[in-house]
Every structure is written in C-alpha cells, then in structure tokens.
Design a protein around this motif. Sequence first.
Motif: not given
Length: 163
Positions: A35-54
């Motif tokens: 699920d998206a939450q697990a991906l974003l929580s466990n993989y910084q390489s996905f979390h950071t771009p997600h946070r930065q994209f708008s």
Amino acid sequence: MNKVITKLILVASFSFLLGCVHTTEHDALAVGKIDAQALLSNYQSFHTPHRQFSLSDRQIALVKQWPRSVHIEVYFGTWCHDSQREVPKLLKILSHNQAVTYNLIALDYQKTEPTGVAIKDDIKFTPTFIVFQNKKELGRIIERPKTTLLNDLDEIIQLKGKL
C-alpha cells in the motif's frame, strides 16, 4: 593539525555510514502488493519525491474530473530509479481523486512477483502504469511519460475512455 585530521576522519566515517543506510533500503526489496503508506514510510527514495511534488489548482481540478470507473495497475521496483521518480508523482496525483482506484505491485529484479500478475500483464519495464476503465485497458505508460505523467494519464483517460 591533529584536529583537522580528526575532523576529516569523522566526516569520512559519517559519509560511509550514510552510504550504508542508503544501501540498506535497496537491499530490502518490496515484492508483491504494497500500500502507498507502507511504500512512502519505508522507502525514503519514494517519500522525498512524493513530498516535494505538487500540483497546481488547474491540475487538481483536472484530476478531480476523472471518472470513478478508472483503475490503475502500477508495476514498479523499489530498486528502480524510474519508479522512484514516477510512482511518487502518481500517488500525489491520485491523492486528489479518491474515486480512482489503484494497486501498487512491487517487482523483483526479474520484474516478477509471487502471484504471476506481472507475467500475465506482460510487464517488461518498470514502472508500467496500466490504465483501465470499466475493466477495459485504455493504455499504458511505460518507464516514463511522453510529456508529463499527469498529461499522459489525462490523455489516456479522456481520449480513449470515450471510445
């Protein structure tokens, strides 16, 4: 002089440790549905771009117009730089239209997973986004969009969804 050498050793040691942390993430492959939450929580390489994209207000309005009959199968690798670039963008885009459903399917290095759906869907490259409407495949975005992810998705949904 000794203080300079000590500082250099500390900086080198810290850099080495950071490199180890980065490697550990890649060693922990996700394989199968995630699920998206697990991906974003466990993989910084996905979390950071997600946070930065708008998205702009106009782009958000566009996404909100997509019909609820749209579903996207997302095949990706946690190890894949194209996936690390595009999947966070997709998750941010879809966060603006909860009616559009999706599955995140993480693949191993051979682009397979335990259930065999990647083979059934003929996945050769990551990421691959397969867009469905009413269970009918409308189109695919493979590795990278032709223009932008949002524009390519909208083109598939708006043009092919009307056929």
